[in-house]
Design a protein around this motif. Structure first.
Motif, PDB file in Angstrom:
ATOM      1  N   CYS A 208      12.153   9.376   4.726  1.00 20.43           N
ATOM      2  CA  CYS A 208      10.765   8.871   5.008  1.00 20.43           C
ATOM      3  C   CYS A 208      10.664   8.220   6.504  1.00 20.43           C
ATOM      4  CB  CYS A 208      10.533   7.585   3.969  1.00 20.43           C
ATOM      5  SG  CYS A 208      11.630   6.293   4.119  1.00 20.43           S
ATOM      6  N   SER A 209       9.181   8.250   6.728  1.00 17.64           N
ATOM      7  CA  SER A 209       8.743   7.477   7.824  1.00 17.64           C
ATOM      8  C   SER A 209       8.553   6.152   7.677  1.00 17.64           C
ATOM      9  CB  SER A 209       7.469   8.086   8.586  1.00 17.64           C
ATOM     10  OG  SER A 209       6.358   7.863   7.580  1.00 17.64           O
ATOM     11  N   ASP A 210       8.352   5.316   8.644  1.00 18.85           N
ATOM     12  CA  ASP A 210       8.177   3.753   8.681  1.00 18.85           C
ATOM     13  C   ASP A 210       6.902   3.427   7.999  1.00 18.85           C
ATOM     14  OD1 ASP A 210       6.780   4.182  10.654  1.00 18.85           O
ATOM     15  OD2 ASP A 210       7.498   2.376  12.015  1.00 18.85           O
ATOM     16  N   GLY A 211       6.079   4.204   7.960  1.00 18.61           N
ATOM     17  CA  GLY A 211       5.057   3.785   6.981  1.00 18.61           C
ATOM     18  C   GLY A 211       5.123   3.503   5.847  1.00 18.61           C
ATOM     19  N   LEU A 212       6.056   4.283   5.152  1.00 25.98           N
ATOM     20  CA  LEU A 212       6.662   3.798   3.858  1.00 25.98           C
ATOM     21  C   LEU A 212       7.457   2.553   3.537  1.00 25.98           C
ATOM     22  CD1 LEU A 212       6.763   4.669   0.597  1.00 25.98           C
ATOM     23  CD2 LEU A 212       9.041   5.907   1.294  1.00 25.98           C
ATOM     24  N   THR A 213       8.184   2.588   4.416  1.00 21.74           N
ATOM     25  CA  THR A 213       9.282   1.298   4.326  1.00 21.74           C
ATOM     26  C   THR A 213       8.765   0.124   5.006  1.00 21.74           C
ATOM     27  OG1 THR A 213      10.463   1.911   6.341  1.00 21.74           O
ATOM     28  CG2 THR A 213      11.609   2.797   4.502  1.00 21.74           C
ATOM     29  N   ASN A 214       7.548   0.256   5.822  1.00 27.53           N
ATOM     30  CA  ASN A 214       6.939  -1.152   6.020  1.00 27.53           C
ATOM     31  C   ASN A 214       6.420  -1.721   4.847  1.00 27.53           C
ATOM     32  OD1 ASN A 214       7.626  -1.026   8.710  1.00 27.53           O
ATOM     33  ND2 ASN A 214       5.652  -0.094   9.319  1.00 27.53           N
ATOM     34  N   HIS A 215       5.999  -1.000   3.912  1.00 23.01           N
ATOM     35  CA  HIS A 215       5.237  -1.628   2.702  1.00 23.01           C
ATOM     36  C   HIS A 215       5.927  -1.590   1.581  1.00 23.01           C
ATOM     37  CE1 HIS A 215       1.624  -2.094   5.167  1.00 23.01           C
ATOM     38  NE2 HIS A 215       1.800  -1.044   5.761  1.00 23.01           N
ATOM     39  N   VAL A 216       6.972  -0.714   1.328  1.00 22.73           N
ATOM     40  CA  VAL A 216       7.582  -0.733   0.289  1.00 22.73           C
ATOM     41  C   VAL A 216       9.264  -0.817   0.231  1.00 22.73           C
ATOM     42  CG1 VAL A 216       7.982   1.060  -1.899  1.00 22.73           C
ATOM     43  CG2 VAL A 216       5.911   1.251  -0.807  1.00 22.73           C
ATOM     44  N   SER A 217       9.622  -1.720  -0.392  1.00 24.22           N
ATOM     45  CA  SER A 217      10.846  -2.368  -0.219  1.00 24.22           C
ATOM     46  C   SER A 217      11.946  -1.334  -0.927  1.00 24.22           C
ATOM     47  CB  SER A 217      11.314  -3.612  -1.162  1.00 24.22           C
ATOM     48  OG  SER A 217      11.086  -3.419  -2.732  1.00 24.22           O
ATOM     49  N   LEU A 244       5.025   7.046  -4.192  1.00 26.06           N
ATOM     50  CA  LEU A 244       5.594   6.242  -3.134  1.00 26.06           C
ATOM     51  C   LEU A 244       4.414   5.957  -2.267  1.00 26.06           C
ATOM     52  CD1 LEU A 244       9.192   7.825  -2.623  1.00 26.06           C
ATOM     53  CD2 LEU A 244       8.657   5.390  -3.852  1.00 26.06           C
ATOM     54  N   ILE A 245       3.732   6.895  -1.763  1.00 23.87           N
ATOM     55  CA  ILE A 245       2.665   6.886  -0.849  1.00 23.87           C
ATOM     56  C   ILE A 245       1.613   5.921  -1.393  1.00 23.87           C
ATOM     57  CG2 ILE A 245       1.014   8.292   0.067  1.00 23.87           C
ATOM     58  CD1 ILE A 245       2.785  10.577   0.949  1.00 23.87           C
ATOM     59  N   ASP A 246       1.386   5.968  -2.726  1.00 23.31           N
ATOM     60  CA  ASP A 246       0.184   5.301  -3.271  1.00 23.31           C
ATOM     61  C   ASP A 246       0.580   3.878  -3.142  1.00 23.31           C
ATOM     62  OD1 ASP A 246      -1.431   7.400  -3.855  1.00 23.31           O
ATOM     63  OD2 ASP A 246      -0.739   7.613  -6.158  1.00 23.31           O
ATOM     64  N   MET A 247       1.872   3.465  -3.407  1.00 27.02           N
ATOM     65  CA  MET A 247       2.526   2.273  -3.361  1.00 27.02           C
ATOM     66  C   MET A 247       2.344   1.639  -1.590  1.00 27.02           C
ATOM     67  SD  MET A 247       5.767   2.032  -5.573  1.00 27.02           S
ATOM     68  CE  MET A 247       6.217   0.493  -5.305  1.00 27.02           C
ATOM     69  N   ALA A 248       2.655   2.512  -0.805  1.00 25.13           N
ATOM     70  CA  ALA A 248       2.489   2.086   0.753  1.00 25.13           C
ATOM     71  C   ALA A 248       0.931   1.770   1.058  1.00 25.13           C
ATOM     72  CB  ALA A 248       3.004   3.297   1.463  1.00 25.13           C
ATOM     73  N   ASN A 249       0.080   2.667   0.366  1.00 28.52           N
ATOM     74  CA  ASN A 249      -1.165   2.241   0.748  1.00 28.52           C
ATOM     75  C   ASN A 249      -1.660   1.229   0.110  1.00 28.52           C
ATOM     76  OD1 ASN A 249      -2.244   4.343   2.635  1.00 28.52           O
ATOM     77  ND2 ASN A 249      -2.099   5.909   0.899  1.00 28.52           N
ATOM     78  N   GLU A 250      -1.365   1.038  -1.201  1.00 27.34           N
ATOM     79  CA  GLU A 250      -1.677  -0.344  -1.924  1.00 27.34           C
ATOM     80  C   GLU A 250      -1.235  -1.631  -1.379  1.00 27.34           C
ATOM     81  OE1 GLU A 250      -0.149   0.083  -5.792  1.00 27.34           O
ATOM     82  OE2 GLU A 250      -1.725   1.845  -6.239  1.00 27.34           O
ATOM     83  N   GLY A 251       0.079  -1.295  -0.588  1.00 23.96           N
ATOM     84  CA  GLY A 251       0.535  -2.422   0.267  1.00 23.96           C
ATOM     85  C   GLY A 251      -0.082  -2.736   1.493  1.00 23.96           C
ATOM     86  N   GLY A 252      -0.985  -1.625   1.875  1.00 26.70           N
ATOM     87  CA  GLY A 252      -1.753  -2.176   3.367  1.00 26.70           C
ATOM     88  C   GLY A 252      -1.912  -0.832   4.156  1.00 26.70           C
ATOM     89  N   GLY A 253      -1.101   0.286   3.933  1.00 26.27           N
ATOM     90  CA  GLY A 253      -1.295   1.661   4.593  1.00 26.27           C
ATOM     91  C   GLY A 253      -1.328   1.633   5.985  1.00 26.27           C
ATOM     92  N   SER A 254      -0.791   0.674   6.570  1.00 25.30           N
ATOM     93  CA  SER A 254      -0.979   0.498   8.190  1.00 25.30           C
ATOM     94  C   SER A 254      -0.605   1.536   9.245  1.00 25.30           C
ATOM     95  CB  SER A 254      -0.327  -0.880   8.652  1.00 25.30           C
ATOM     96  OG  SER A 254       1.223  -0.554   8.280  1.00 25.30           O
ATOM     97  N   ASP A 255       0.296   2.444   8.456  1.00 25.28           N
ATOM     98  CA  ASP A 255       0.753   3.680   9.570  1.00 25.28           C
ATOM     99  C   ASP A 255       0.680   4.969   8.618  1.00 25.28           C
ATOM    100  OD1 ASP A 255       1.506   4.859  11.765  1.00 25.28           O
ATOM    101  OD2 ASP A 255       3.481   3.981  11.693  1.00 25.28           O
ATOM    102  N   ASN A 256       0.830   6.108   9.269  1.00 33.38           N
ATOM    103  CA  ASN A 256       0.888   7.268   8.433  1.00 33.38           C
ATOM    104  C   ASN A 256       2.051   7.093   7.484  1.00 33.38           C
ATOM    105  OD1 ASN A 256       0.474   8.974  11.686  1.00 33.38           O
ATOM    106  ND2 ASN A 256      -1.099   8.307  10.227  1.00 33.38           N
TER     107      ASN A 256
END
Length: 264
Positions: A208-217, A244-256
Protein backbone atom coordinates in the motif's frame (compact mmCIF):
# COMPACT_ATOMS: atom_id res chain seq x y z
CA UNK A 1 -2.77 -17.66 -4.62
CA UNK A 2 -4.86 -14.67 -5.52
CA UNK A 3 -4.08 -10.98 -6.00
CA UNK A 4 -6.06 -7.84 -6.66
CA UNK A 5 -5.45 -4.10 -6.39
CA UNK A 6 -7.30 -0.82 -6.32
CA UNK A 7 -6.20 2.81 -6.49
CA UNK A 8 -8.09 6.04 -5.81
CA UNK A 9 -7.33 9.75 -6.16
CA UNK A 10 -8.48 10.49 -2.60
CA UNK A 11 -10.30 13.66 -1.56
CA UNK A 12 -7.58 16.32 -1.73
CA UNK A 13 -5.45 15.65 -4.82
CA UNK A 14 -6.19 16.74 -8.39
CA UNK A 15 -4.41 13.78 -10.00
CA UNK A 16 -3.55 10.23 -8.98
CA UNK A 17 0.23 9.73 -8.98
CA UNK A 18 0.07 6.14 -7.68
CA UNK A 19 0.66 3.15 -9.95
CA UNK A 20 0.18 -0.55 -9.19
CA UNK A 21 0.66 -3.87 -10.96
CA UNK A 22 -0.41 -7.49 -10.34
CA UNK A 23 0.60 -10.48 -12.45
CA UNK A 24 0.56 -14.29 -12.36
CA UNK A 25 3.27 -16.20 -14.21
CA UNK A 26 2.92 -19.64 -15.78
CA UNK A 27 5.57 -21.09 -13.46
CA UNK A 28 3.38 -20.34 -10.42
CA UNK A 29 5.12 -17.13 -9.36
CA UNK A 30 3.24 -13.89 -8.70
CA UNK A 31 4.44 -10.28 -8.78
CA UNK A 32 2.73 -7.26 -7.22
CA UNK A 33 4.04 -3.67 -7.19
CA UNK A 34 2.95 -0.32 -5.73
CA UNK A 35 4.62 2.99 -6.63
CA UNK A 36 3.72 6.38 -5.14
CA UNK A 37 5.07 9.22 -7.27
CA UNK A 38 6.24 12.69 -6.29
CA UNK A 39 7.31 15.75 -8.22
CA UNK A 40 4.84 18.36 -9.42
CA UNK A 41 1.59 18.12 -11.29
CA UNK A 42 2.86 15.64 -13.89
CA UNK A 43 6.22 14.39 -12.64
CA UNK A 44 5.00 12.12 -9.89
CA UNK A 45 2.60 10.22 -12.08
CA UNK A 46 5.22 9.82 -14.78
CA UNK A 47 7.84 8.67 -12.27
CA UNK A 48 5.59 6.04 -10.72
CA UNK A 49 4.42 4.65 -14.06
CA UNK A 50 7.92 4.60 -15.61
CA UNK A 51 9.46 3.00 -12.52
CA UNK A 52 6.71 0.41 -12.26
CA UNK A 53 6.96 -0.59 -15.92
CA UNK A 54 10.75 -0.75 -15.90
CA UNK A 55 10.79 -2.82 -12.70
CA UNK A 56 8.11 -5.19 -13.96
CA UNK A 57 9.80 -5.68 -17.33
CA UNK A 58 13.05 -6.69 -15.62
CA UNK A 59 11.40 -9.13 -13.21
CA UNK A 60 9.16 -10.57 -15.92
CA UNK A 61 12.16 -11.32 -18.15
CA UNK A 62 13.52 -13.41 -15.29
CA UNK A 63 10.27 -15.03 -14.14
CA UNK A 64 9.28 -16.19 -17.61
CA UNK A 65 12.54 -18.13 -17.93
CA UNK A 66 12.78 -19.45 -14.35
CA UNK A 67 11.70 -22.99 -13.55
CA UNK A 68 11.46 -23.70 -9.81
CA UNK A 69 12.40 -27.15 -8.61
CA UNK A 70 10.57 -29.14 -5.95
CA UNK A 71 11.86 -26.68 -3.37
CA UNK A 72 13.45 -23.27 -3.45
CA UNK A 73 17.21 -23.57 -2.93
CA UNK A 74 19.53 -21.02 -1.32
CA UNK A 75 21.01 -20.43 -4.76
CA UNK A 76 17.52 -19.69 -6.10
CA UNK A 77 16.99 -17.23 -3.27
CA UNK A 78 20.26 -15.42 -4.01
CA UNK A 79 19.37 -15.21 -7.70
CA UNK A 80 15.92 -13.77 -6.97
CA UNK A 81 17.33 -11.21 -4.54
CA UNK A 82 19.77 -10.04 -7.23
CA UNK A 83 17.02 -9.87 -9.84
CA UNK A 84 14.96 -7.59 -7.58
CA UNK A 85 17.96 -5.37 -6.80
CA UNK A 86 18.80 -5.14 -10.51
CA UNK A 87 15.17 -4.32 -11.31
CA UNK A 88 15.23 -1.41 -8.85
CA UNK A 89 18.48 -0.18 -10.42
CA UNK A 90 16.86 -0.34 -13.86
CA UNK A 91 13.77 1.52 -12.63
CA UNK A 92 15.92 4.15 -10.94
CA UNK A 93 17.94 4.74 -14.12
CA UNK A 94 14.81 5.00 -16.25
CA UNK A 95 13.27 7.68 -14.03
CA UNK A 96 16.50 9.58 -13.40
CA UNK A 97 17.46 9.67 -17.08
CA UNK A 98 14.02 10.95 -18.06
CA UNK A 99 14.19 13.70 -15.45
CA UNK A 100 17.65 14.69 -16.69
CA UNK A 101 16.39 14.98 -20.26
CA UNK A 102 13.23 16.96 -19.49
CA UNK A 103 13.61 20.10 -17.37
CA UNK A 104 9.94 20.14 -16.37
CA UNK A 105 10.38 16.70 -14.77
CA UNK A 106 13.49 17.59 -12.77
CA UNK A 107 13.43 16.14 -9.26
CA UNK A 108 10.63 13.67 -9.89
CA UNK A 109 10.79 10.34 -8.10
CA UNK A 110 8.69 7.58 -6.63
CA UNK A 111 8.48 5.07 -3.85
CA UNK A 112 8.46 1.41 -4.83
CA UNK A 113 7.37 -1.64 -2.89
CA UNK A 114 7.04 -5.01 -4.59
CA UNK A 115 6.56 -8.62 -3.61
CA UNK A 116 7.49 -11.61 -5.75
CA UNK A 117 5.88 -14.82 -4.47
CA UNK A 118 7.52 -18.15 -5.22
CA UNK A 119 6.63 -21.44 -3.52
CA UNK A 120 5.30 -19.83 -0.31
CA UNK A 121 8.34 -17.58 -0.08
CA UNK A 122 7.79 -13.83 -0.33
CA UNK A 123 10.60 -11.69 -1.70
CA UNK A 124 9.83 -8.05 -0.90
CA UNK A 125 11.79 -5.02 -2.08
CA UNK A 126 11.26 -1.49 -0.80
CA UNK A 127 12.38 2.08 -1.45
CA UNK A 128 10.54 4.90 0.32
CA UNK A 129 7.55 4.75 2.66
CA UNK A 130 5.07 2.57 0.79
CA UNK A 131 4.64 -0.59 2.85
CA UNK A 132 4.10 -4.33 2.87
CA UNK A 133 2.17 -5.92 5.71
CA UNK A 134 1.73 -9.63 6.36
CA UNK A 135 -1.49 -10.65 8.13
CA UNK A 136 -2.44 -14.02 9.57
CA UNK A 137 -5.50 -14.63 11.74
CA UNK A 138 -6.03 -10.90 12.09
CA UNK A 139 -2.51 -10.29 13.43
CA UNK A 140 -0.38 -7.87 11.40
CA UNK A 141 3.36 -7.66 10.87
CA UNK A 142 4.97 -4.78 8.99
CA UNK A 143 7.60 -6.42 6.81
CA UNK A 144 9.12 -3.29 5.27
CA UNK A 145 10.69 -0.36 7.10
CA UNK A 146 9.98 3.19 5.98
CA UNK A 147 12.77 5.25 4.49
CA UNK A 148 11.47 8.44 6.08
CA UNK A 149 12.64 11.31 8.24
CA UNK A 150 10.35 10.40 11.14
CA UNK A 151 11.46 6.75 11.00
CA UNK A 152 15.04 7.99 11.26
CA UNK A 153 14.09 9.98 14.38
CA UNK A 154 12.31 6.96 15.86
CA UNK A 155 15.32 4.73 15.19
CA UNK A 156 17.57 7.23 16.99
CA UNK A 157 15.29 7.59 20.01
CA UNK A 158 14.34 11.19 19.23
CA UNK A 159 10.67 10.50 18.53
CA UNK A 160 8.13 7.90 19.59
CA UNK A 161 6.03 5.94 17.13
CA UNK A 162 2.94 7.82 18.28
CA UNK A 163 4.67 11.15 17.75
CA UNK A 164 5.80 9.99 14.31
CA UNK A 165 2.21 9.23 13.30
CA UNK A 166 1.17 12.80 14.13
CA UNK A 167 4.26 14.63 12.88
CA UNK A 168 3.84 17.22 10.12
CA UNK A 169 7.07 15.79 8.67
CA UNK A 170 5.81 12.21 8.38
CA UNK A 171 5.65 12.35 4.57
CA UNK A 172 9.30 13.36 4.11
CA UNK A 173 11.11 10.36 2.64
CA UNK A 174 14.86 9.78 2.73
CA UNK A 175 15.08 7.45 -0.29
CA UNK A 176 13.22 7.43 -3.59
CA UNK A 177 13.52 5.82 -6.99
CA UNK A 178 14.78 8.25 -9.62
CA UNK A 179 15.89 11.27 -7.61
CA UNK A 180 19.58 10.33 -7.63
CA UNK A 181 21.85 8.41 -10.01
CA UNK A 182 21.64 5.36 -7.74
CA UNK A 183 19.50 4.13 -4.86
CA UNK A 184 19.78 1.32 -2.33
CA UNK A 185 16.74 -0.90 -1.89
CA UNK A 186 15.95 -3.05 1.12
CA UNK A 187 15.09 -6.67 0.33
CA UNK A 188 13.19 -8.93 2.73
CA UNK A 189 12.68 -12.70 2.50
CA UNK A 190 9.66 -14.21 4.27
CA UNK A 191 9.26 -17.99 4.28
CA UNK A 192 5.71 -19.04 5.06
CA UNK A 193 4.93 -22.34 6.79
CA UNK A 194 2.78 -24.87 4.99
CA UNK A 195 -0.89 -23.96 4.96
CA UNK A 196 -3.09 -25.58 7.61
CA UNK A 197 -4.79 -28.84 6.55
CA UNK A 198 -7.86 -28.13 4.46
CA UNK A 199 -6.86 -24.48 4.03
CA UNK A 200 -5.64 -23.43 0.60
CA UNK A 201 -4.42 -20.03 1.79
CA UNK A 202 -3.92 -18.64 5.28
CA UNK A 203 -1.66 -15.59 4.88
CA UNK A 204 -2.51 -12.21 3.41
CA UNK A 205 0.05 -9.69 2.18
CA UNK A 206 -0.90 -6.06 1.65
CA UNK A 207 1.13 -3.60 -0.43
CA UNK A 208 0.00 0.00 0.00
CA UNK A 209 0.89 3.66 -0.44
CA UNK A 210 0.94 6.04 2.52
CA UNK A 211 -2.42 7.41 1.42
CA UNK A 212 -3.84 4.34 3.14
CA UNK A 213 -1.60 4.14 6.21
CA UNK A 214 -1.97 7.86 6.98
CA UNK A 215 -5.64 7.28 7.76
CA UNK A 216 -6.11 3.59 8.54
CA UNK A 217 -4.23 1.95 11.41
CA UNK A 218 -2.44 -1.39 11.01
CA UNK A 219 -4.97 -2.92 13.42
CA UNK A 220 -7.87 -1.70 11.27
CA UNK A 221 -6.15 -2.95 8.14
CA UNK A 222 -5.64 -6.40 9.68
CA UNK A 223 -9.27 -6.58 10.79
CA UNK A 224 -10.47 -5.93 7.24
CA UNK A 225 -8.03 -8.06 5.24
CA UNK A 226 -8.22 -11.10 7.54
CA UNK A 227 -11.34 -12.00 5.57
CA UNK A 228 -9.37 -12.24 2.33
CA UNK A 229 -8.42 -15.87 2.88
CA UNK A 230 -12.08 -16.84 2.60
CA UNK A 231 -12.53 -15.46 -0.93
CA UNK A 232 -12.02 -17.59 -4.02
CA UNK A 233 -11.53 -15.09 -6.85
CA UNK A 234 -9.74 -11.83 -7.65
CA UNK A 235 -12.98 -9.85 -7.97
CA UNK A 236 -13.98 -10.62 -4.38
CA UNK A 237 -10.47 -9.76 -3.24
CA UNK A 238 -10.82 -6.42 -5.01
CA UNK A 239 -13.90 -5.64 -2.94
CA UNK A 240 -11.77 -5.93 0.21
CA UNK A 241 -9.26 -3.47 -1.27
CA UNK A 242 -12.21 -1.16 -1.96
CA UNK A 243 -13.18 -1.32 1.71
CA UNK A 244 -9.70 -0.19 2.73
CA UNK A 245 -9.80 2.71 0.29
CA UNK A 246 -13.25 3.72 1.56
CA UNK A 247 -11.88 3.79 5.11
CA UNK A 248 -8.96 5.99 4.08
CA UNK A 249 -11.31 8.42 2.34
CA UNK A 250 -13.63 8.48 5.34
CA UNK A 251 -10.58 9.31 7.46
CA UNK A 252 -9.72 12.34 5.32
CA UNK A 253 -8.42 11.04 1.99
CA UNK A 254 -5.53 13.50 2.08
CA UNK A 255 -3.49 11.66 -0.58
CA UNK A 256 -3.81 9.13 -3.38
CA UNK A 257 -4.66 5.69 -1.99
CA UNK A 258 -3.49 2.33 -3.34
CA UNK A 259 -3.98 -1.14 -1.89
CA UNK A 260 -2.89 -4.45 -3.41
CA UNK A 261 -3.90 -7.66 -1.60
CA UNK A 262 -2.25 -11.06 -2.02
CA UNK A 263 -3.46 -14.32 -0.51
CA UNK A 264 -0.96 -17.17 -0.11
Amino acid sequence: MLCSGRTDIGKKRKVNQDTFFCEYYENGMMLCVVCDGMGGAAGGGIASSVACKSFVDCVTDFAEGFTPGEKLTRTDERIIRKVLADAVDQANKAVFDMAEEEVSLSGMGTTLVATLVCMRTLFTVNVGDSRMYLIRNGIHQQITKDHSYVQYLVDNGKMTLEEAKQSINRNIITRAVGTDPSVEADIYLTRLPAAAPGCAQDHVALLCSDGLTNHVSPEEIADIVKHACAVDNDRQLGHIADLLIDMANEGGGSDNITAVIITV
